[in-house]
Design a protein around this motif. Structure first.
Motif, PDB file in Angstrom:
ATOM      1  N   LEU A   1      -5.461  25.323  -5.270  1.00 15.88           N
ATOM      2  CA  LEU A   1      -6.466  24.654  -5.618  1.00 15.88           C
ATOM      3  C   LEU A   1      -7.578  25.577  -6.182  1.00 15.88           C
ATOM      4  N   GLY A   2      -7.790  26.541  -5.247  1.00 16.25           N
ATOM      5  CA  GLY A   2      -8.796  27.676  -5.920  1.00 16.25           C
ATOM      6  C   GLY A   2      -8.415  28.444  -7.043  1.00 16.25           C
TER       7      GLY A   2
ATOM      8  N   ILE B   1       0.729  -1.255   0.060  1.00 16.82           N
ATOM      9  CA  ILE B   1      -0.133   0.101   0.063  1.00 16.82           C
ATOM     10  C   ILE B   1       0.842   1.332   0.041  1.00 16.82           C
ATOM     11  N   HIS B   2       1.971   1.196   0.846  1.00 18.67           N
ATOM     12  CA  HIS B   2       2.732   2.440   0.989  1.00 18.67           C
ATOM     13  C   HIS B   2       3.494   2.570  -0.307  1.00 18.67           C
ATOM     14  N   ALA B   3       4.024   1.565  -1.032  1.00 18.89           N
ATOM     15  CA  ALA B   3       4.839   1.694  -2.268  1.00 18.89           C
ATOM     16  C   ALA B   3       3.764   2.307  -3.446  1.00 18.89           C
ATOM     17  N   VAL B   4       2.744   1.828  -3.488  1.00 18.24           N
ATOM     18  CA  VAL B   4       1.821   2.109  -4.712  1.00 18.24           C
ATOM     19  C   VAL B   4       1.638   3.598  -4.316  1.00 18.24           C
ATOM     20  N   CYS B   5       1.197   3.983  -3.174  1.00 15.94           N
ATOM     21  CA  CYS B   5       0.624   5.521  -3.014  1.00 15.94           C
ATOM     22  C   CYS B   5       1.737   6.212  -3.010  1.00 15.94           C
ATOM     23  N   ALA B   6       3.107   5.965  -2.797  1.00 14.59           N
ATOM     24  CA  ALA B   6       4.217   6.653  -3.092  1.00 14.59           C
ATOM     25  C   ALA B   6       4.521   6.781  -4.564  1.00 14.59           C
ATOM     26  N   MET B   7       4.121   5.948  -5.326  1.00 18.21           N
ATOM     27  CA  MET B   7       4.375   6.198  -6.765  1.00 18.21           C
ATOM     28  C   MET B   7       3.296   7.058  -7.373  1.00 18.21           C
ATOM     29  N   GLN B   8       1.934   7.163  -6.702  1.00 15.93           N
ATOM     30  CA  GLN B   8       1.104   8.097  -7.088  1.00 15.93           C
ATOM     31  C   GLN B   8       1.642   9.579  -6.693  1.00 15.93           C
ATOM     32  N   ALA B   9       1.974   9.475  -5.597  1.00 16.78           N
ATOM     33  CA  ALA B   9       2.571  10.903  -5.057  1.00 16.78           C
ATOM     34  C   ALA B   9       3.851  11.349  -5.932  1.00 16.78           C
ATOM     35  N   ALA B  10       4.682  10.706  -6.464  1.00 13.18           N
ATOM     36  CA  ALA B  10       5.688  10.868  -7.195  1.00 13.18           C
ATOM     37  C   ALA B  10       5.504  11.365  -8.768  1.00 13.18           C
ATOM     38  N   ASP B  11       4.220  11.243  -9.050  1.00 13.85           N
ATOM     39  CA  ASP B  11       3.754  11.344 -10.368  1.00 13.85           C
ATOM     40  C   ASP B  11       2.367  11.389 -10.582  1.00 13.85           C
TER      41      ASP B  11
ATOM     42  N   PRO C   1       4.395   4.463  13.411  1.00  9.58           N
ATOM     43  CA  PRO C   1       4.113   5.742  14.049  1.00  9.58           C
ATOM     44  C   PRO C   1       3.188   6.642  12.651  1.00  9.58           C
ATOM     45  N   LEU C   2       2.245   7.359  13.190  1.00 11.26           N
ATOM     46  CA  LEU C   2       1.177   8.314  12.285  1.00 11.26           C
ATOM     47  C   LEU C   2       2.427   9.290  11.936  1.00 11.26           C
ATOM     48  N   PRO C   3       2.599   9.639  10.799  1.00  9.72           N
ATOM     49  CA  PRO C   3       3.372  10.586  10.118  1.00  9.72           C
ATOM     50  C   PRO C   3       2.788  12.073  10.599  1.00  9.72           C
ATOM     51  N   ASP C   4       3.631  12.993  10.757  1.00  8.91           N
ATOM     52  CA  ASP C   4       3.406  14.266  11.328  1.00  8.91           C
ATOM     53  C   ASP C   4       2.144  14.943  10.292  1.00  8.91           C
ATOM     54  N   ALA C   5       1.067  15.588  10.601  1.00  9.80           N
ATOM     55  CA  ALA C   5       0.375  16.390   9.842  1.00  9.80           C
ATOM     56  C   ALA C   5       1.058  17.467   9.295  1.00  9.80           C
ATOM     57  N   PRO C   6       0.456  17.912   7.862  1.00  8.51           N
ATOM     58  CA  PRO C   6       1.092  18.993   7.346  1.00  8.51           C
ATOM     59  C   PRO C   6       0.898  20.336   8.078  1.00  8.51           C
ATOM     60  N   ALA C   7       1.893  21.300   8.030  1.00  8.46           N
ATOM     61  CA  ALA C   7       1.770  22.420   8.856  1.00  8.46           C
ATOM     62  C   ALA C   7       0.610  23.310   8.001  1.00  8.46           C
ATOM     63  N   PRO C   8      -0.096  24.112   8.968  1.00  8.85           N
ATOM     64  CA  PRO C   8      -1.203  24.566   8.544  1.00  8.85           C
ATOM     65  C   PRO C   8      -1.142  25.709   7.486  1.00  8.85           C
ATOM     66  N   THR C   9       0.199  26.203   7.244  1.00  8.24           N
ATOM     67  CA  THR C   9       0.453  27.264   6.258  1.00  8.24           C
ATOM     68  C   THR C   9       0.787  26.544   4.901  1.00  8.24           C
ATOM     69  N   ALA C  10       1.106  25.101   5.086  1.00  7.85           N
ATOM     70  CA  ALA C  10       1.204  24.275   4.050  1.00  7.85           C
ATOM     71  C   ALA C  10      -0.062  23.834   3.350  1.00  7.85           C
ATOM     72  N   LEU C  11      -0.906  23.399   4.223  1.00  4.96           N
ATOM     73  CA  LEU C  11      -2.343  23.372   3.705  1.00  4.96           C
ATOM     74  C   LEU C  11      -2.944  24.635   3.201  1.00  4.96           C
ATOM     75  N   TYR C  12      -2.809  25.657   3.722  1.00  3.85           N
ATOM     76  CA  TYR C  12      -3.367  26.992   3.045  1.00  3.85           C
ATOM     77  C   TYR C  12      -2.907  27.192   1.702  1.00  3.85           C
TER      78      TYR C  12
ATOM     79  N   ASP D   1       3.137  20.557  -4.702  1.00  3.91           N
ATOM     80  CA  ASP D   1       4.235  20.925  -4.135  1.00  3.91           C
ATOM     81  C   ASP D   1       3.884  21.622  -2.851  1.00  3.91           C
ATOM     82  N   ALA D   2       2.880  22.101  -2.618  1.00  5.29           N
ATOM     83  CA  ALA D   2       2.534  22.994  -1.614  1.00  5.29           C
ATOM     84  C   ALA D   2       2.823  22.196  -0.149  1.00  5.29           C
ATOM     85  N   ALA D   3       2.091  20.894   0.006  1.00  3.10           N
ATOM     86  CA  ALA D   3       2.009  20.127   0.851  1.00  3.10           C
ATOM     87  C   ALA D   3       2.331  18.711   0.572  1.00  3.10           C
ATOM     88  N   PRO D   4       3.453  18.450   0.210  1.00  3.90           N
ATOM     89  CA  PRO D   4       4.014  17.026  -0.531  1.00  3.90           C
ATOM     90  C   PRO D   4       3.570  15.774   0.247  1.00  3.90           C
TER      91      PRO D   4
END
Length: 229
Positions: free
Chosen positions: A223-224, A104-114, A206-217, A180-183
């Motif tokens: 997106l807008g 699951i991690h490998a396939v989703c990483a492939m998606q994130a890379a391309d 462990p659960l990865p850290d949540a993205p910073a609020p500024t990155a999500l903003y 690239d804003a919150a990769p």
């Protein structure tokens, strides 16, 4: 007589050889251009944009790739090979749950890379025979991974192969929206989803850290501005 014919024969062969070389160069340029555009913007990129990026005319693109699916099949052949290989590698893992989550991690990483590949994994292309054959190979491997993980007692009994498709669709949307804003946002999504797949007491990373609020903003602003994911 033989000597007098040699230049003519050589002269007749040279243009044909040159045309073949030009055709191969154009094909390589088109593939490279399509890879760049699809990775950056997804499969919504027009064929005209691919031709422009490659510096060739639309007629040249049509000669090299008769259809959009033929181009997609050529661009993503190596990635689909890696997709199928990921299932094979996961099945070789002696720990069924680790193999399942690793896949699951490998396939989703492939998606994130391309971003284009993120789209490919959530669509079907009936005319792209080689691509669909690799997808089928990976799918059958994944069915075996499900069975092994359930037998180990770590994967919920109500998990189905459709749940992977749902996850890939969700991850593709996150990849597209955040860019690239919150990769790293997708990694947290995947970790949360894997927790929902697990039976009580199953060991979880462990659960990865949540993205910073500024990155999500920044991702929301991006997106807008684009109007679409």
């Amino acid at each position: 007589m033989t000597a007098s014919h040699a230049p003519d024969e050589a002269g007749g062969q040279q243009p044909e050889t040159g045309l073949r070389a030009d055709a191969e160069r154009n094909r390589d340029r088109l593939l490279a251009a399509a890879r760049r555009l699809f990775a950056r913007a997804g499969l919504g990129v027009s064929m005209a944009s691919v031709a422009r990026e490659a510096g060739v005319g639309k007629a040249t693109l049509s000669r090299r790739f008769a259809s959009r699916e033929e181009l997609i099949n050529a661009v993503f052949a190596d990635r689909m090979d890696a997709y199928a290989a990921a299932a094979t590698a996961a099945l070789a893992d002696p720990d069924p749950w680790h193999g399942f989550t690793g896949y699951i991690h490998a396939v989703c990483a492939m998606q994130a890379a391309d971003r284009g590949f993120a789209d490919v994994l959530t669509m079907t292309f009936p005319a792209a025979k080689a691509l669909e054959a690799r997808r089928a190979e990976a799918y059958h491997g994944f069915l075996q991974l499900i069975g092994r993980a359930k037998d180990s007692g770590h994967l919920r009994s109500d998990f189905t192969s459709q749940d992977l498709v749902i996850l890939l669709m969700a991850n593709a949307g996150v990849v597209s929206a955040t860019g690239d804003a919150a990769p790293d946002t997708g990694r947290r999504l995947v970790a949360h989803v894997l927790r929902s797949y697990a039976t009580p007491g199953t060991p979880l990373p462990p659960l990865p850290d949540a993205p910073a609020p500024t990155a999500l903003y920044r991702a929301m602003v991006r997106l807008g501005r684009s109007g679409t994911p």
